[in-house]
Design an enzyme around this catalytic site. Structure first.
Site, PDB file in Angstrom:
ATOM      1  N   SER A  64     -10.258 -10.355   6.657  1.00 25.01           N
ATOM      2  CA  SER A  64     -10.485 -10.345   7.519  1.00 25.01           C
ATOM      3  C   SER A  64     -11.625  -9.185   7.765  1.00 25.01           C
ATOM      4  CB  SER A  64      -9.883 -10.580   9.119  1.00 25.01           C
ATOM      5  OG  SER A  64     -10.203 -10.643  10.015  1.00 25.01           O
ATOM      6  N   TYR A  90      -2.381  -7.640  14.379  1.00 22.57           N
ATOM      7  CA  TYR A  90      -3.287  -9.067  13.099  1.00 22.57           C
ATOM      8  C   TYR A  90      -4.269  -8.170  12.651  1.00 22.57           C
ATOM      9  CZ  TYR A  90      -7.001 -12.301  11.971  1.00 22.57           C
ATOM     10  OH  TYR A  90      -7.396 -13.009  11.979  1.00 22.57           O
TER      11      TYR A  90
END
Length: 299
Positions: A192, A205
Site C-alpha cells: 500500500s 495497518y
C-alpha cells in the site's frame, strides 16, 4: 465503463469522481452491492489475451474489491482461480465465482478466517487438491479500522487482528504454498501507499503494509534459486467495501480526492499490474514494488 483497459482515456476524468463520494457507511467487512457508486471490477471492460492460459491461482480476499478484479482478470487471461474470503462475505464471493465461471474457467470458493493458521494451511491444501497445484499466489486479504485518535484508540484486539490478517496469514500461506509451486511461478503481495506515507488513523495497518514490502524483498531473494518470483503491488486509495466499512463518513466522502489524479482508483485499474507480475512479461522482475497510487510518491 464500457471502454477496455486498452482504450486511451484521460485518467483525471475517468469515472467522474473528482468531487468525492456520497456520504455512506457500512458494517465491517462491507459489501460491494451497497456501495455508491458501485465499484468497477472490469466486468464490462477487462479484455484478456491469454497471458495466463491454464495457470492455477490462489487469491486471498478474492470476494470483492481488488481481489475480485484480479480474479476476473486472471480468469479472462485463461487461469483457474481459487478465492478465499470470510464466511460473512459469501454474497460477494458468489458474484466473483460467477464472473470466473462466465470466463470459462474453474472457480474454487474457500470460505474461512485466515487469522487462523490451520485455515491458511487448509486453503492451500484444498487449492492443490482442486486445481492440481499453484502457479500464482496473491496475498491480498487485509483488515483495517481507522482510529482518528491514533494509537490511543487502537486496542490490543484490533492490533492483533490487523497483524494476523495482513502479515501472519501471508507468512503461513506462503510457507504452505511454496512446496506446491513449480519454477516459473509468481507470488504477488498487496502492500500500500501506507507503507511509504502512513496516515495517523491507520497506524497498525500502515505498519503491516511496510512489513509486506520488506517481506516481499526478503522472500524474493530467498526463492530466486527455485525459479519463483516475488513482487508487490502498492495501491493508493481504491474504492472497495473496506472504505465505507472502516472509515468515518466524512473521510469516505473525501476519499481519494487528494491524490494528484483527484479521485480514488477503481479495482479494475489495479488488475493489470497483478496480471503483469503473474505473467512471463515480468520474467526478469523480482523483489519489486509497483506503485499504483494516482501520483502519490513512494520515495
Amino acid at each position: 465503463m464500457t471502454d477496455s483497459q486498452h482504450t486511451r482515456q484521460d485518467p483525471t476524468e475517468q469515472y467522474g469522481q473528482r468531487q468525492g463520494q456520497p456520504t455512506q457507511q457500512q458494517n465491517p467487512p462491507g459489501t460491494s452491492a451497497k456501495m455508491d457508486p458501485r465499484p468497477d471490477h472490469g466486468e464490462e471492460s477487462y479484455q484478456g489475451t491469454g497471458k495466463l492460459t491454464d495457470r492455477r491461482a490462489l487469491i486471498t480476499g478474492g470476494d470483492s474489491g481488488i481481489g475480485r478484479a484480479v480474479a476476473l482478470a486472471f480468469a479472462r487471461e485463461g487461469a483457474d482461480v481459487a478465492i478465499s474470503y470470510l464466511p460473512q462475505e459469501e454474497s460477494d464471493a458468489r458474484e466473483t465465482i460467477r464472473l470466473i465461471e462466465s470466463a470459462g474457467r474453474r472457480a474454487v470458493p474457500l470460505p474461512g478466517d485466515i487469522t487462523d493458521e490451520h485455515q491458511c494451511l487448509d486453503l492451500v491444501r484444498r487449492t492443490v487438491e482442486e486445481l492440481g497445484g499453484i502457479d500464482i499466489l496473491v496475498n491480498n486479504a487485509a483488515y483495517q479500522m481507522a482510529q482518528e485518535k491514533g494509537i490511543a484508540e487502537i486496542s490490543t484486539e484490533q492490533f492483533d487482528r490487523v497483524l494476523k490478517t495482513n502479515l501472519y496469514a501471508m507468512f503461513w500461506i506462503c510457507k504452505a504454498a511454496i512446496p506446491h509451486m513449480p519454477a516459473g511461478s509468481s507470488i504477488i503481495n498487496t502492500s500500500s501507499i501506507q507503507a511509504f506515507d502512513p496516515s495517523p488513523p491507520l497506524l497498525d495497518y500502515a505498519t503491516t503494509k511496510a512489513g509486506i514490502v520488506n517481506f516481499t524483498k526478503g522472500l524474493a531473494a530467498n526463492l530466486i534459486d527455485q525459479g519463483i518470483r516475488v513482487n508487490s503491488v502498492a495501491p493508493g486509495p481504491v474504492w472497495t467495501p473496506l472504505i465505507p466499512a472502516t472509515m468515518p463518513p466524512d473521510a469516505v466522502e473525501k476519499f481519494g480526492t487528494q491524490s494528484p489524479i483527484g479521485r480514488p482508483a477503481q479495482p479494475a485499474e489495479l488488475a493489470p499490474s497483478f496480471v503483469f507480475f503473474a505473467s512471463s512479461e515480468s520474467s526478469y522482475t523480482t523483489g519489486e514494488v509497483l506503485a499504483v497510487t494516482g501520483g502519490r510518491r513512494t520515495v
